[in-house]
Scaffold this active site. Structure first.
Site, PDB file in Angstrom:
ATOM      1  N   PRO A  25      -6.479  -4.033 -35.652  1.00 43.70           N
ATOM      2  CA  PRO A  25      -6.982  -5.006 -36.300  1.00 43.70           C
ATOM      3  C   PRO A  25      -7.658  -4.596 -37.786  1.00 43.70           C
ATOM      4  CG  PRO A  25      -8.205  -4.997 -34.496  1.00 43.70           C
ATOM      5  CD  PRO A  25      -6.727  -3.924 -34.291  1.00 43.70           C
ATOM      6  N   LEU A  26      -7.367  -4.920 -38.898  1.00 44.96           N
ATOM      7  CA  LEU A  26      -7.943  -4.202 -40.023  1.00 44.96           C
ATOM      8  C   LEU A  26      -8.476  -5.292 -41.071  1.00 44.96           C
ATOM      9  CD1 LEU A  26      -5.184  -1.663 -40.487  1.00 44.96           C
ATOM     10  CD2 LEU A  26      -7.676  -1.185 -39.992  1.00 44.96           C
ATOM     11  N   THR A  27      -9.654  -5.489 -41.231  1.00 42.58           N
ATOM     12  CA  THR A  27     -10.352  -6.485 -42.107  1.00 42.58           C
ATOM     13  C   THR A  27      -9.941  -6.184 -43.554  1.00 42.58           C
ATOM     14  OG1 THR A  27     -12.009  -7.197 -40.475  1.00 42.58           O
ATOM     15  CG2 THR A  27     -12.371  -7.267 -42.946  1.00 42.58           C
ATOM     16  N   GLN A 100      -6.696 -11.841 -33.887  1.00 42.35           N
ATOM     17  CA  GLN A 100      -7.898 -11.413 -33.562  1.00 42.35           C
ATOM     18  C   GLN A 100      -9.142 -12.428 -33.854  1.00 42.35           C
ATOM     19  OE1 GLN A 100     -10.480  -8.041 -34.867  1.00 42.35           O
ATOM     20  NE2 GLN A 100     -10.469  -7.087 -32.912  1.00 42.35           N
ATOM     21  N   HIS A 174     -12.485 -10.606 -30.036  1.00 46.34           N
ATOM     22  CA  HIS A 174     -12.887  -9.522 -30.577  1.00 46.34           C
ATOM     23  C   HIS A 174     -14.355  -9.341 -29.754  1.00 46.34           C
ATOM     24  CE1 HIS A 174     -14.615  -6.018 -33.150  1.00 46.34           C
ATOM     25  NE2 HIS A 174     -14.119  -6.843 -34.290  1.00 46.34           N
ATOM     26  N   GLY A 175     -14.260  -8.657 -28.880  1.00 44.44           N
ATOM     27  CA  GLY A 175     -15.444  -8.583 -28.082  1.00 44.44           C
ATOM     28  C   GLY A 175     -16.436  -7.064 -28.484  1.00 44.44           C
ATOM     29  N   ASN A 177     -17.405  -3.736 -31.335  1.00 41.69           N
ATOM     30  CA  ASN A 177     -18.069  -3.172 -32.721  1.00 41.69           C
ATOM     31  C   ASN A 177     -19.446  -3.944 -33.252  1.00 41.69           C
ATOM     32  OD1 ASN A 177     -15.789  -1.616 -32.738  1.00 41.69           O
ATOM     33  ND2 ASN A 177     -14.647  -2.731 -34.308  1.00 41.69           N
ATOM     34  N   TYR A 179     -20.241  -7.040 -32.889  1.00 42.43           N
ATOM     35  CA  TYR A 179     -20.230  -8.311 -33.324  1.00 42.43           C
ATOM     36  C   TYR A 179     -20.850  -9.402 -31.950  1.00 42.43           C
ATOM     37  CZ  TYR A 179     -18.199  -6.480 -37.391  1.00 42.43           C
ATOM     38  OH  TYR A 179     -17.987  -5.730 -38.331  1.00 42.43           O
ATOM     39  N   ASN A 234     -23.643  -0.798 -35.860  1.00 35.89           N
ATOM     40  CA  ASN A 234     -24.500  -2.032 -35.745  1.00 35.89           C
ATOM     41  C   ASN A 234     -25.055  -2.284 -34.468  1.00 35.89           C
ATOM     42  OD1 ASN A 234     -24.385  -2.878 -38.651  1.00 35.89           O
ATOM     43  ND2 ASN A 234     -22.538  -4.050 -38.429  1.00 35.89           N
ATOM     44  N   GLY A 316      -4.764   2.520 -37.009  1.00 38.79           N
ATOM     45  CA  GLY A 316      -5.320   1.645 -38.201  1.00 38.79           C
ATOM     46  C   GLY A 316      -5.066   1.986 -39.442  1.00 38.79           C
ATOM     47  N   ARG A 317      -5.900   2.992 -39.808  1.00 44.50           N
ATOM     48  CA  ARG A 317      -5.838   3.612 -41.455  1.00 44.50           C
ATOM     49  C   ARG A 317      -4.619   3.977 -41.916  1.00 44.50           C
ATOM     50  NH1 ARG A 317     -11.829   6.143 -40.316  1.00 44.50           N
ATOM     51  NH2 ARG A 317     -10.734   6.142 -38.347  1.00 44.50           N
TER      52      ARG A 317
HETATM   53  C1  FNR Z   1     -11.313  -1.712 -39.027  1.00 48.84           C
HETATM   54  N1  FNR Z   1     -11.400  -1.921 -37.625  1.00 48.84           N
HETATM   55  C2  FNR Z   1     -11.657  -3.262 -37.051  1.00 48.84           C
HETATM   56  N2  FNR Z   1     -11.777  -3.369 -35.918  1.00 48.84           N
HETATM   57  C3  FNR Z   1     -11.493  -4.757 -35.336  1.00 48.84           C
HETATM   58  O1  FNR Z   1     -11.772  -4.797 -34.293  1.00 48.84           O
HETATM   59  N3  FNR Z   1     -11.427  -5.669 -36.255  1.00 48.84           N
HETATM   60  C4  FNR Z   1     -11.298  -5.666 -37.582  1.00 48.84           C
HETATM   61  O2  FNR Z   1     -11.106  -6.638 -38.311  1.00 48.84           O
HETATM   62  C5  FNR Z   1     -11.532  -4.367 -38.051  1.00 48.84           C
HETATM   63  N4  FNR Z   1     -11.281  -4.187 -39.351  1.00 48.84           N
HETATM   64  C6  FNR Z   1     -11.456  -2.532 -40.040  1.00 48.84           C
HETATM   65  C7  FNR Z   1     -11.243  -2.468 -41.337  1.00 48.84           C
HETATM   66  C8  FNR Z   1     -10.888  -1.390 -41.851  1.00 48.84           C
HETATM   67  C9  FNR Z   1     -10.914  -1.138 -43.151  1.00 48.84           C
HETATM   68  C10 FNR Z   1     -10.958  -0.124 -40.704  1.00 48.84           C
HETATM   69  C11 FNR Z   1     -10.910   1.297 -41.441  1.00 48.84           C
HETATM   70  C12 FNR Z   1     -11.357  -0.299 -39.511  1.00 48.84           C
HETATM   71  C13 FNR Z   1     -11.408  -0.622 -36.637  1.00 48.84           C
HETATM   72  C14 FNR Z   1      -9.782  -0.537 -36.612  1.00 48.84           C
HETATM   73  O3  FNR Z   1      -9.436  -1.505 -35.791  1.00 48.84           O
HETATM   74  C15 FNR Z   1      -9.672   0.791 -35.579  1.00 48.84           C
HETATM   75  O4  FNR Z   1     -10.444   0.872 -34.446  1.00 48.84           O
HETATM   76  C16 FNR Z   1     -10.259   2.143 -36.387  1.00 48.84           C
HETATM   77  O5  FNR Z   1      -9.838   2.112 -38.020  1.00 48.84           O
HETATM   78  C17 FNR Z   1      -9.635   3.445 -35.940  1.00 48.84           C
HETATM   79  O6  FNR Z   1      -8.314   3.483 -35.803  1.00 48.84           O
HETATM   80  P1  FNR Z   1      -7.638   4.710 -36.885  1.00 48.84           P
HETATM   81  O7  FNR Z   1      -7.868   3.919 -38.586  1.00 48.84           O
HETATM   82  O8  FNR Z   1      -8.264   5.932 -36.970  1.00 48.84           O
HETATM   83  O9  FNR Z   1      -6.073   4.580 -36.531  1.00 48.84           O
HETATM   84  C1  8K6 Z   2     -15.774  -5.101 -45.934  1.00 52.37           C
HETATM   85  C2  8K6 Z   2     -15.385  -5.399 -44.639  1.00 52.37           C
HETATM   86  C3  8K6 Z   2     -15.166  -4.407 -43.515  1.00 52.37           C
HETATM   87  C4  8K6 Z   2     -15.444  -4.973 -42.209  1.00 52.37           C
HETATM   88  C5  8K6 Z   2     -14.762  -4.171 -41.253  1.00 52.37           C
HETATM   89  C6  8K6 Z   2     -15.590  -2.854 -40.797  1.00 52.37           C
HETATM   90  C7  8K6 Z   2     -14.783  -1.646 -41.319  1.00 52.37           C
HETATM   91  C8  8K6 Z   2     -15.367  -0.708 -42.334  1.00 52.37           C
HETATM   92  C9  8K6 Z   2     -15.714   0.608 -42.055  1.00 52.37           C
HETATM   93  C10 8K6 Z   2     -16.888   0.883 -41.498  1.00 52.37           C
HETATM   94  C11 8K6 Z   2     -17.045   2.298 -40.785  1.00 52.37           C
HETATM   95  C12 8K6 Z   2     -18.032   2.496 -39.787  1.00 52.37           C
HETATM   96  C13 8K6 Z   2     -17.808   3.614 -38.782  1.00 52.37           C
HETATM   97  C14 8K6 Z   2     -18.826   3.742 -38.006  1.00 52.37           C
HETATM   98  C15 8K6 Z   2     -19.032   5.163 -37.138  1.00 52.37           C
HETATM   99  C16 8K6 Z   2     -20.314   5.545 -36.688  1.00 52.37           C
HETATM  100  C17 8K6 Z   2     -20.113   6.797 -36.136  1.00 52.37           C
HETATM  101  C18 8K6 Z   2     -21.443   7.545 -35.673  1.00 52.37           C
END
Ligand code: FNR
Ligand code: 8K6
Length: 347
Positions: A25-27, A100, A174-175, A177, A179, A234, A316-317
């Site tokens: 899932p990727l916002t 999600q 989504h349980g 990160n 939230y 968070n 993800g990325r």
């Molecule tokens: C995320 N991730 C994330 N996780 C989730 O549960 N719901 C979401 O909407 C998002 N959104 C989101 C946006 C962006 C821009 C990033 C980079 C990450 C976390 C994602 O699902 C995943 O756990 C991490 O990105 C780690 O995987 P990769 O990117 O290392 O393959």
């Molecule tokens: C603009 C909306 C984005 C909402 C989803 C969150 C993804 C943003 C990436 C944040 C990365 C946080 C990683 C935290 C790692 C901490 C390690 C100690």
């Protein structure tokens, strides 16, 4: 090299995945101003339909669950109709997609939903400001009443029904990160003194009520759950959290779910109070299908599956940078490296 990744997997009687690669899932913050998915989003997801299963970007279950701009919803007909275009495009391209389901709890901001309280398990706020909206300071939330908790559980189930109406193959709760659901599961954010706080079984109650309500609404074979036993986003860690997740995972073993999915950015992170990686901790207690994630390359993903550290791997990325991730990996073509600038556009 990548033979396990491309093996199909029968998750249960209703779902067989063509391969073991999930799109995480990727916002992307690209829904329209009514939080309706757009045609551009439909083509973005359809381009990734050759993953075994797409998990949609987090999608809010009701207005006060919003903490970021232009995140899609699943609480009105226009949003259901917008998602129908996405699920149709993915299905036409041969893919499968889960929605999600998201409520950000104390990470919400009234800027997005107008009047109303920011609700959380306890009146404990987070520091800082909303990303991309740097002048919006997070507020101290209001402790949700028991009636409000009941309503929240109902609203998760309702959004799950809407997801099925919109053509999704299932939902992921989504349980993770930091939230709303995760806020009940950690001592740093849950200091309630009623039956939703203080003890592991009380602190797991909300998560389990949401799981039960969503499973009742759409059937457990179509329900996944993402969890972050390690506090990293968070959320502050507390050694007592482990007992909450020990209890939660033991209860989940008695339920029918499609999978549990680790919520983490980097699988190699270790948590003292979990005795190591969050994925290894969940694997040691949860008997069902586990999805790992966080920093995997095709070869490290293949190795993790071979070692049975988990059953499926979410990417993800790299999927942001490579719409054709699966075909590139299959044909051993080089992958484009991800960079944060790619978030500006849906390629
Ligand atoms: C995320 N991730 C994330 N996780 C989730 O549960 N719901 C979401 O909407 C998002 N959104 C989101 C946006 C962006 C821009 C990033 C980079 C990450 C976390 C994602 O699902 C995943 O756990 C991490 O990105 C780690 O995987 P990769 O990117 O290392 O393959
Ligand atoms: C603009 C909306 C984005 C909402 C989803 C969150 C993804 C943003 C990436 C944040 C990365 C946080 C990683 C935290 C790692 C901490 C390690 C100690």
């Amino acid at each position: 090299m990548t033979s396990t990744l491309f093996k199909s997997l029968k998750l249960n009687d209703t779902l067989t995945l063509n391969n073991r690669i999930l799109m995480a899932p990727l916002t992307r913050c690209m829904a329209d101003d009514d939080l309706v998915p757009t045609d551009t989003m439909a083509s973005y997801y359809a381009r990734r339909a050759d993953s075994g299963l797409i998990i949609s970007e987090a999608t809010i279950i009701r207005p006060d669950g919003q903490g970021y701009p232009n995140t899609p919803g699943l609480f009105n007909q226009a949003q259901v109709d917008g998602w129908k275009k996405v699920t149709t495009a993915v299905h036409n391209a041969g893919g499968k997609i889960f929605a999600q389901l998201w409520h950000v709890g104390r990470v919400a901001h009234p800027y997005f939903f107008g009047e109303g309280d920011v609700l959380a398990p306890s009146a404990i706020g987070i520091e800082g400001t909303v990303p991309r909206m740097r002048d919006l300071q997070y507020q101290t939330p209001k402790e949700a009443s028991q009636a409000q908790i009941k309503q929240l559980v109902h609203d998760y189930a309702n959004a799950a029904k809407n997801a099925i109406e919109a053509g999704f193959d299932g939902v992921e709760i989504h349980g993770a990160n930091g939230y709303l659901i995760d806020q009940f599961l950690h001592y740093a954010s849950n200091q309630r003194q009623d039956e939703y706080g203080e003890t592991p079984d009380n602190m797991a109650r909300f998560a389990l009520e949401v799981v039960d309500a969503v499973v009742d609404a759409v059937g457990g074979e179509r329900v996944g759950l993402r969890l972050s036993p390690g506090a990293y986003f968070n959320m502050a860690p507390d050694n007592r959290d482990k007992a909450v997740f020990d209890y939660l995972l033991s209860q989940l073993n008695n339920k029918t779910l499609a999978f549990v999915h680790v919520g983490i950015f980097d699988d190699s992170m270790e948590f003292d109070y979990l005795g190591g990686k969050a994925s290894d901790y969940i694997r040691s207690l949860y008997n069902g299908t586990l999805v790992g994630v966080g920093g995997f390359t095709p070869s490290t993903a293949e190795a993790a599956l071979k070692d049975e550290r988990f059953d499926l791997v979410a990417i993800g990325r790299p999927f942001i940078a490579n719409p054709d991730y699966v075909s590139k990996v299959k044909s051993q073509q080089p992958l484009t490296a991800y960079s944060d600038d790619m978030l500006a556009e849906l390629i």
